[in-house]
Design a protein around this motif. Structure first.
Motif, short mmCIF file in Angstrom:
data_model
loop_
_atom_site.label_atom_id
_atom_site.label_comp_id
_atom_site.label_asym_id
_atom_site.label_seq_id
_atom_site.Cartn_x
_atom_site.Cartn_y
_atom_site.Cartn_z
N GLN A 282 -8.65 15.58 52.48
CA GLN A 282 -9.82 15.13 51.74
C GLN A 282 -9.46 14.08 50.70
O GLN A 282 -10.29 13.29 50.31
N ALA A 283 -8.22 14.11 50.27
CA ALA A 283 -7.74 13.07 49.37
C ALA A 283 -6.46 12.49 49.95
O ALA A 283 -5.74 13.17 50.69
N LEU A 284 -6.20 11.25 49.63
CA LEU A 284 -5.04 10.55 50.17
C LEU A 284 -4.37 9.77 49.05
O LEU A 284 -5.04 9.14 48.24
N VAL A 285 -3.05 9.85 49.00
CA VAL A 285 -2.29 9.10 48.00
C VAL A 285 -1.41 8.10 48.73
O VAL A 285 -0.67 8.46 49.65
N THR A 286 -1.53 6.84 48.34
CA THR A 286 -0.64 5.81 48.87
C THR A 286 0.04 5.14 47.69
O THR A 286 -0.44 5.22 46.56
N GLY A 287 1.16 4.47 47.97
CA GLY A 287 1.84 3.82 46.85
C GLY A 287 3.00 2.96 47.28
O GLY A 287 3.33 2.87 48.47
N ARG A 288 3.63 2.39 46.29
CA ARG A 288 4.72 1.46 46.55
C ARG A 288 5.67 1.49 45.36
O ARG A 288 5.24 1.65 44.20
N VAL A 289 6.96 1.40 45.63
CA VAL A 289 7.97 1.28 44.56
C VAL A 289 8.75 0.00 44.81
O VAL A 289 9.24 -0.22 45.91
N THR A 290 8.85 -0.81 43.79
CA THR A 290 9.64 -2.04 43.92
C THR A 290 10.51 -2.22 42.69
O THR A 290 10.30 -1.58 41.67
N ARG A 291 11.50 -3.10 42.81
CA ARG A 291 12.37 -3.45 41.69
C ARG A 291 11.87 -4.74 41.06
O ARG A 291 11.67 -5.73 41.75
N GLY B 224 12.06 -0.10 49.90
CA GLY B 224 13.12 -0.53 50.80
C GLY B 224 14.16 0.55 51.02
O GLY B 224 15.10 0.36 51.78
N ASN B 225 14.00 1.68 50.36
CA ASN B 225 15.02 2.72 50.46
C ASN B 225 14.37 4.10 50.47
O ASN B 225 13.17 4.23 50.68
N GLU B 226 15.17 5.12 50.18
CA GLU B 226 14.66 6.49 50.27
C GLU B 226 13.81 6.87 49.06
O GLU B 226 13.17 7.91 49.04
N LEU B 227 13.78 6.02 48.03
CA LEU B 227 13.10 6.37 46.79
C LEU B 227 11.61 6.64 46.98
O LEU B 227 11.04 7.54 46.36
N GLY B 228 10.99 5.85 47.85
CA GLY B 228 9.56 6.02 48.08
C GLY B 228 9.23 7.42 48.55
O GLY B 228 8.29 8.07 48.07
N ALA B 229 10.03 7.92 49.49
CA ALA B 229 9.81 9.28 50.02
C ALA B 229 10.12 10.32 48.96
O ALA B 229 9.43 11.34 48.85
N GLN B 230 11.15 10.06 48.14
CA GLN B 230 11.51 11.02 47.09
C GLN B 230 10.40 11.16 46.06
O GLN B 230 10.07 12.26 45.62
N ILE B 231 9.82 10.04 45.66
CA ILE B 231 8.74 10.08 44.68
C ILE B 231 7.55 10.86 45.24
O ILE B 231 6.97 11.72 44.57
N SER B 232 7.22 10.59 46.50
CA SER B 232 6.10 11.31 47.12
C SER B 232 6.36 12.80 47.16
O SER B 232 5.46 13.62 46.95
N GLN B 233 7.61 13.14 47.41
CA GLN B 233 7.96 14.56 47.50
C GLN B 233 7.77 15.26 46.15
O GLN B 233 7.27 16.39 46.09
N VAL B 234 8.17 14.59 45.07
CA VAL B 234 7.99 15.19 43.74
C VAL B 234 6.50 15.34 43.42
O VAL B 234 6.07 16.37 42.90
#
Lengths: 180, 434
Positions: free
Chosen positions: B100-109, B49-59
């Protein structure tokens, strides 16, 4: 904000390949709170012989020693032998210390930066030790002489060639050194 | 103690679970080959719901990229916008941009305030999931979760343990060369979360991690008495190691964490000693009129590599853990120092000084197969990532300024600056965190 060194993390589990299946979760908290303390320290910086005092120097003062006797000697690369010019300086130091026998001294050994850290600590110690031996042979009681090595950690001259490195390969005699 | 055992079991469980992934997946990297073509991988922003998802992907993407084994695909090229990370992605959309590889994910509280992070790794050409895991943690530990996910991806694709969920203790340096202040500092391996561990009053050098505890051994000039110390990271408690009649320096732990091996300086000589941390017994291992220093154990604890100038210049020697059979192993042109045995046991990294240049290189424990990885004005002090694939070291360029930390992989092709807030030297990599 808590300072954690082992942040609490629940370990992983595999998600089912069928996304519809909700995976069983096994959570485990890794504790690990850490309170960093700033511990007390002794400042104890020995300085480098106080080259600032080039003005009037009272006989028997540390300025007298630094300016008129010379508080430091220099070494060749990777060498611990006392060169002829250094012998003259140390002879003057020994005479001066005989005249003012109330001084204890610390001999600081230093290396230039063209070596690795651990080796330079040992090399600086060797230089300090060789200097101490020379002074002792010239009559300065060994129990008045303490040695310490700073390796390559305290250069006095900063540039990238021999003109600086040769000034940093040194042993400096400090009057009334720390701990005396 | 019970807790630690339980943690180990949990990790073992996770490892087993991952092995259920299909054996016919196409996406894999053989890192035993020389210069590996990095694997194109799309790391999508984790749903949140916030910027955290993009931040985690970036790391995650930054970890994978810095390893040199992965090439994260530019997000601007993405066609499919992932709206439900539990649903199978449209593989065609990812194949067409050569991910060739794909990472998807989700962050929730979670309702208890914890963060829940889930990810899935997909093989786009085989059209299947390679692995999927989830983690729970306090929200402030989000970077660590990202590193753990990056490790899981690295391990699944390369077949080897990752090294992203690790930290580095180092000497943080500031001020001019003639009045340099040095503090112990600790940071994540990617240079984030830097914390100072000492106050900078005293010179501190050569910190090394314990293999088994939240503990560091290092050298400090406190009270103008240069000696080896232990520092408990969780309590800040410090103690002097042993009561030696001279400067002790160049400490390192034994692989079981029960001993500290170091040099003792007496007059002009330095010899190698160990101190057992439980019994406080000290044992002398070398006995020469030379400078014997920089000892490092083999991972099985049976042998020790160290440097000595007993033959004239500094060279590398290997001996048994009891000091027996001291044998020179380095014979190249120049001098060799700061040897460090790889955690895999197969190589010894070193600093080499030759022709006015300082290099970082590796050789086999018998001295054969010497390979220089990087060379220049001044490179020094390698330390191994726990998987034995990457080294960190420090570099001082000519001119004013101070040293900086760099990492390089064993191919020598992937050299990276590790950005720190001030100058940095003497890095020491932690084991994989638990």
């Amino acid at each position: 904000m808590s300072r954690t060194y082992t942040p609490a993390i629940s370990r992983m589990q595999t998600l089912a390949r069928n996304p519809a299946v909700i995976a069983l979760t096994l959570a485990l908290a890794l504790a690990g709170c850490a309170n960093k303390k700033n511990l007390p320290n002794n400042a104890g910086d020995l300085g480098l012989g106080g080259a600032a005092g080039a003005g009037a120097s009272t006989p028997g003062s540390s300025q007298d020693f630094t300016v008129n006797v010379g508080d430091r000697i220099f070494f060749d690369t990777d060498s611990t032998s006392i060169r002829a010019d250094a012998q003259q300086t140390l002879d003057r130091q020994a005479q001066w210390l005989a005249r003012y026998p109330n001084y204890a001294i610390t001999v600081e050994g230093h290396a230039d930066e063209r070596g690795t850290r651990e080796y330079n600590l040992a090399l600086g110690a060797r230089r300090a030790s060789a200097t101490k031996e020379y002074l002792a042979a010239r009559g300065v009681p060994a129990n008045r002489i303490r040695t310490i090595s700073y390796g390559k950690e305290k250069p006095v001259a900063v540039c990238d060639d021999i003109s600086c490195w040769s000034q940093n390969r040194r042993a400096v005699t400090v009057l009334g050194g720390a701990g005396m | 103690m019970m807790k630690r055992i339980f943690i180990r079991l949990m990790i073992a469980f996770a490892g087993m679970a991952m092995s259920f992934a299909p054996a016919y997946a196409l996406v894999e990297i053989n890192i035993n080959r020389g210069n590996v073509e990095p694997l194109p991988i799309a790391v999508t922003d984790f749903m949140s719901g916030n910027e955290l998802g993009a931040q985690i992907s970036q790391v995650i993407a930054a970890d994978l990229q810095r390893s040199g084994l992965f090439a994260p695909v530019n997000k601007a090229a993405f066609i499919e916008k992932i709206s439900n990370p539990d649903q199978q992605p449209r593989f065609e959309d990812w194949k067409v941009i050569n991910a060739q590889a794909l990472v998807t994910g989700r962050v929730t509280r979670e309702s208890d305030g914890r963060l829940r992070a889930e990810f899935r790794l997909w093989d786009t050409f085989a059209g299947q999931q390679m692995t999927g895991q989830q983690f729970f943690t306090q929200p402030e530990n989000w970077r660590r979760v990202a590193h753990i996910i990056a490790d899981a991806i690295y391990e699944r694709v390369t077949g080897e343990k990752g090294y992203f969920d690790t930290r580095v203790v180092f000497v943080s340096e500031s001020g001019p060369k003639t009045a340099r202040q040095r503090q112990l500092a600790i940071m994540d391996q990617d240079g984030f979360n830097v914390r100072q561990l000492t106050n900078g009053k005293d010179i501190v050098l050569t910190p090394r991690f314990s293999p088994s505890r939240q503990e560091v051994t290092y050298m400090s000039f406190e009270g103008d008495q240069p000696r080896v110390y232990l520092l408990q990271l969780e309590t800040g408690q410090r103690e002097v190691v042993g009561n030696f009649p001279g400067m002790t320096f160049s400490p390192r732990f034994s692989p079981d964490g029960q001993k500290v091996i170091m040099s003792l300086q007496q007059e002009g000589n330095s010899n190698i000693y160990t101190m057992d941390l439980r019994s406080r017994t000290t044992t002398r291992l070398t006995s020469t009129a030379a400078i014997d220093t920089s000892p490092s154990y083999s991972p099985d604890g049976s042998r020790i590599v160290f440097e000595s100038d007993r033959g004239g210049r500094q060279q590398l020697y290997v001996m048994g853990a009891d000091g027996s059979g001291q044998t020179r192993i380095s014979f190249g042109d120049g001098s060799y120092s700061t040897p460090v045995w790889s955690p895999r046991g197969d190589l010894i990294a070193f600093t080499k000084q030759s022709g006015g240049k300082f290099s970082i290189g590796v050789m086999k424990p018998d001295g054969s197969g010497e390979r220089i990885l990087t060379t220049g004005f001044h490179n020094e002090g390698p330390t191994w990532a726990p998987n034995g694939r990457v080294l960190m070291f420090f570099r001082q360029n000519a001119g004013a300024g101070g040293p900086q930390l760099y990492s390089i992989d064993l191919t020598g092709y992937n050299e990276q600056l590790v950005k720190t807030p001030s100058y940095g030297s003497d890095p020491a990599w932690s084991p994989l965190l638990e």
